[in-house]
Design a protein around this motif. Structure first.
Motif, short mmCIF file in Angstrom:
data_model
loop_
_atom_site.label_atom_id
_atom_site.label_comp_id
_atom_site.label_asym_id
_atom_site.label_seq_id
_atom_site.Cartn_x
_atom_site.Cartn_y
_atom_site.Cartn_z
N ASP A 276 9.38 -6.47 11.48
CA ASP A 276 9.60 -5.20 11.32
C ASP A 276 9.19 -4.49 10.13
O ASP A 276 8.70 -3.39 10.13
N ILE A 277 9.28 -5.47 8.95
CA ILE A 277 8.81 -5.24 7.89
C ILE A 277 7.00 -4.86 7.96
O ILE A 277 6.43 -3.91 7.40
N CYS A 278 6.37 -5.84 8.66
CA CYS A 278 4.91 -5.70 8.66
C CYS A 278 4.45 -4.37 9.40
O CYS A 278 3.68 -3.50 9.11
N GLU A 279 5.33 -4.16 10.51
CA GLU A 279 5.18 -2.95 11.32
C GLU A 279 5.12 -1.88 10.35
O GLU A 279 4.34 -0.70 10.67
N ARG A 280 6.27 -1.45 9.66
CA ARG A 280 6.59 -0.49 8.81
C ARG A 280 5.61 -0.26 7.86
O ARG A 280 5.21 1.06 7.66
N MET A 284 2.83 2.83 6.90
CA MET A 284 2.78 3.53 5.68
C MET A 284 1.52 3.34 5.11
O MET A 284 1.09 4.34 4.27
N GLY A 285 0.77 2.21 5.45
CA GLY A 285 -0.43 2.05 4.58
C GLY A 285 -1.56 2.80 4.97
O GLY A 285 -2.54 2.42 5.88
N THR A 286 -1.53 3.94 4.46
CA THR A 286 -2.82 4.78 4.79
C THR A 286 -3.56 5.24 3.48
O THR A 286 -3.12 5.07 2.39
N PRO A 287 -4.65 5.65 3.57
CA PRO A 287 -5.63 5.84 2.11
C PRO A 287 -4.82 6.87 1.19
O PRO A 287 -4.43 7.90 1.72
N LEU A 351 -0.36 -8.89 4.62
CA LEU A 351 1.02 -8.52 4.02
C LEU A 351 1.83 -9.70 4.69
O LEU A 351 1.65 -10.36 5.79
N GLU A 352 2.85 -10.21 3.78
CA GLU A 352 3.47 -11.40 4.07
C GLU A 352 4.82 -11.60 3.74
O GLU A 352 5.37 -12.34 2.90
N PRO A 353 5.74 -10.84 4.23
CA PRO A 353 7.13 -10.67 4.18
C PRO A 353 7.75 -11.79 4.49
O PRO A 353 8.17 -11.86 5.76
N LYS A 354 8.09 -12.73 3.90
CA LYS A 354 8.63 -14.35 4.32
C LYS A 354 10.21 -14.36 3.84
O LYS A 354 10.62 -13.78 2.64
N PHE A 355 10.88 -15.24 4.42
CA PHE A 355 12.19 -15.61 4.14
C PHE A 355 12.35 -17.25 3.91
O PHE A 355 11.77 -17.83 4.95
N VAL A 356 13.08 -17.54 3.33
CA VAL A 356 13.63 -19.02 3.22
C VAL A 356 15.16 -19.09 3.43
O VAL A 356 15.88 -18.60 2.65
N VAL A 370 -7.12 -4.43 7.95
CA VAL A 370 -8.14 -3.59 7.52
C VAL A 370 -7.45 -2.26 7.32
O VAL A 370 -7.19 -1.46 8.29
N MET A 371 -7.72 -1.48 6.31
CA MET A 371 -7.55 -0.05 5.98
C MET A 371 -8.70 0.74 6.45
O MET A 371 -9.83 1.02 6.05
N THR A 372 -8.12 1.71 7.62
CA THR A 372 -9.21 2.49 8.04
C THR A 372 -8.48 3.91 7.76
O THR A 372 -7.51 4.23 7.15
N SER A 373 -9.27 5.11 8.17
CA SER A 373 -8.98 6.33 7.98
C SER A 373 -7.51 6.64 8.61
O SER A 373 -6.61 7.58 8.24
N ALA A 374 -7.32 6.03 9.65
CA ALA A 374 -6.19 6.28 10.35
C ALA A 374 -4.91 5.32 10.07
O ALA A 374 -4.02 5.41 10.58
N GLY A 375 -5.00 4.39 9.22
CA GLY A 375 -4.14 3.57 8.93
C GLY A 375 -4.58 1.85 9.07
O GLY A 375 -5.74 1.79 8.95
N MET A 376 -3.72 1.05 8.73
CA MET A 376 -3.85 -0.35 8.99
C MET A 376 -4.07 -0.89 10.08
O MET A 376 -3.11 -0.96 11.10
N GLN A 377 -5.17 -1.64 10.55
CA GLN A 377 -5.26 -2.35 11.73
C GLN A 377 -5.38 -3.63 11.55
O GLN A 377 -5.94 -4.41 10.66
N SER A 378 -4.53 -4.46 12.49
CA SER A 378 -4.37 -5.91 12.32
C SER A 378 -5.63 -6.72 12.68
O SER A 378 -6.43 -6.36 13.89
#
Length: 391
Positions: A276-280, A284-287, A351-356, A370-378
């Motif tokens: 969920d964090i990665c997706e959020r 959010m990750g726009t230029p 992005l690496e939100p991890k838990f132990v 990769v950051m594009t003009s439309a946001g982050m593409q995995s």
């Protein structure tokens, strides 16, 4: 004779112009480059020597080895003092060196080549230039992502009953190399060391390490205290796989979690939170976004889920949730609470939100975007859910 420059003229000019614009902004009229990663960025190959970059005009390539390199701007040298002979009267008043990376004795020796010149740190200029990738660079990173994904999809078939973390890692390394992994895990600076990546099983993930990685591990020997330590893979353990993604000279960074049998409910909840964090953050990750705001959002989501004590480590916590990646694994921007970085189109970010979770191990995912003009593409699209090994 072998041509030194492997980049196309257009690509070479694009990368050089990016550096020269940043040099002008920083009032640095010349830079002398010697770091392998920066030499590779500027030429498409690694050689032993230096690249002299003026604020305007073409660079000079001072080459010691290999001896067969030639082409426009190439000057053969045996020692760095010969650089001054080629520059004659054009010694600039200010010269930038990679002072974040150069040993003290090397910096002193090179500084003596430019008597009367002020020596400044050019590392920030070069890091900033490399943080925004060209289309050619992004294409190479995408290729690495596809090949790394193929390896990760093989992982469940590599497990055999009674395996240790080391035995599984060796099998993953084998298929990685056969897939074309270069084996080189390039890291900026001398304070981080790693061999081919991490496979962390159970509570070994909670062993602190001296290195600034998101996850730790005791390792096999005190000389390299990180990663697999010979732990047997047992029922209820998580198996976090974070291995080398360098297939083209440009790498991707991907983590996936596996298990032997089911992990407990807390670990499953934490893993879902990571996704969920990665997706959020990707949304959010726009230029123009602030890197530190992405970190604070990830931290808040972990807190709201009641998982803050496990977030980014348990016994020892990492101080970031993401980082730039490319030629090296630790590039700009950095997704950290006090980061001043502003995201830009062309950034490539892991992005690496991890838990132990004590008693279970590490859970969570890592993707490269990769950051594009439309946001982050995995660029790393292996399955994200915890996959159980067959017994």
């Amino acid at each position: 004779m072998t041509t030194l420059q492997l980049l196309t003229p257009e690509e070479s000019a694009l990368r050089l112009s990016r550096i020269q614009r940043l040099m002008a902004d920083a009032s640095v009229p010349a830079i002398l480059v010697t770091d392998n990663a920066n030499i590779y960025y500027l030429t498409g190959r690694v050689f032993d020597g230096y690249i002299y970059i003026p604020a305007e005009g073409a660079p000079l390539y001072f080459v010691r080895r290999p001896v067969d390199l030639g082409g426009d701007g190439v000057v053969r040298i045996r020692k760095p003092e010969q650089i001054a002979e080629s520059l004659t009267l054009n010694i600039p008043p200010v010269v930038g060196l990679e002072l974040d990376l150069l040993p003290y004795t090397s910096a002193q020796r090179i500084s003596a080549i430019f008597p009367g010149s002020e020596i400044v740190n050019a590392s920030p200029v070069l890091r900033a230039a490399r943080s925004v990738k060209t289309e050619v660079e992004i294409g190479m990173i995408k290729q690495s992502g596809l090949r790394q994904e193929r390896v990760y999809r093989m992982v469940p078939r590599l497990y055999r009953d009674g395996m240790t973390d080391l035995e599984l890692q060796v099998e993953i390394e084998r298929v990685s190399r056969l897939e074309g992994c270069l084996g080189q895990f390039r890291i900026s600076g001398d304070s981080m060391e790693l061999y081919m990546g991490n496979v962390l099983v159970g509570d070994n993930a909670d062993n602190p390490t001296p290195y600034d990685f998101a996850m730790g591990g005791r390792g096999l020997d005190p000389s390299l205290p990180v990663g697999a330590d010979g732990t047997m893979i047992r029922r209820g353990n998580s198996v976090m796989v974070d291995v080398n993604g360098n297939y083209t000279g440009y790498m991707t960074d991907m983590t996936r979690t596996f298990s032997l049998g089911e992990v407990d409910a807390l670990a499953m909840r934490a893993h879902r939170c990571s996704i969920d964090i990665c997706e959020r953050l990707a949304a959010m990750g726009t230029p123009g976004a602030e890197a530190k705001q992405l970190y604070h959002t990830a931290e808040e989501m972990a807190r709201e889920a009641g998982l803050e004590r496990y977030f980014m480590g348990h016994a020892q916590k990492a101080g970031f949730v993401g980082h730039g990646v490319g030629i090296e694994i630790n590039e700009m921007p950095v997704i950290a609470p006090r980061s001043r970085d502003i995201l830009a189109e062309g950034n490539v970010i892991a992005l690496e939100p991890k838990f132990v979770i004590p008693g279970v191990g590490a859970v969570g995912i890592e993707n490269t975007y990769v950051m594009t003009s439309a946001g982050m593409q995995s660029l790393t699209n292996a399955p994200v859910e915890i996959i159980q090994f067959a017994q």
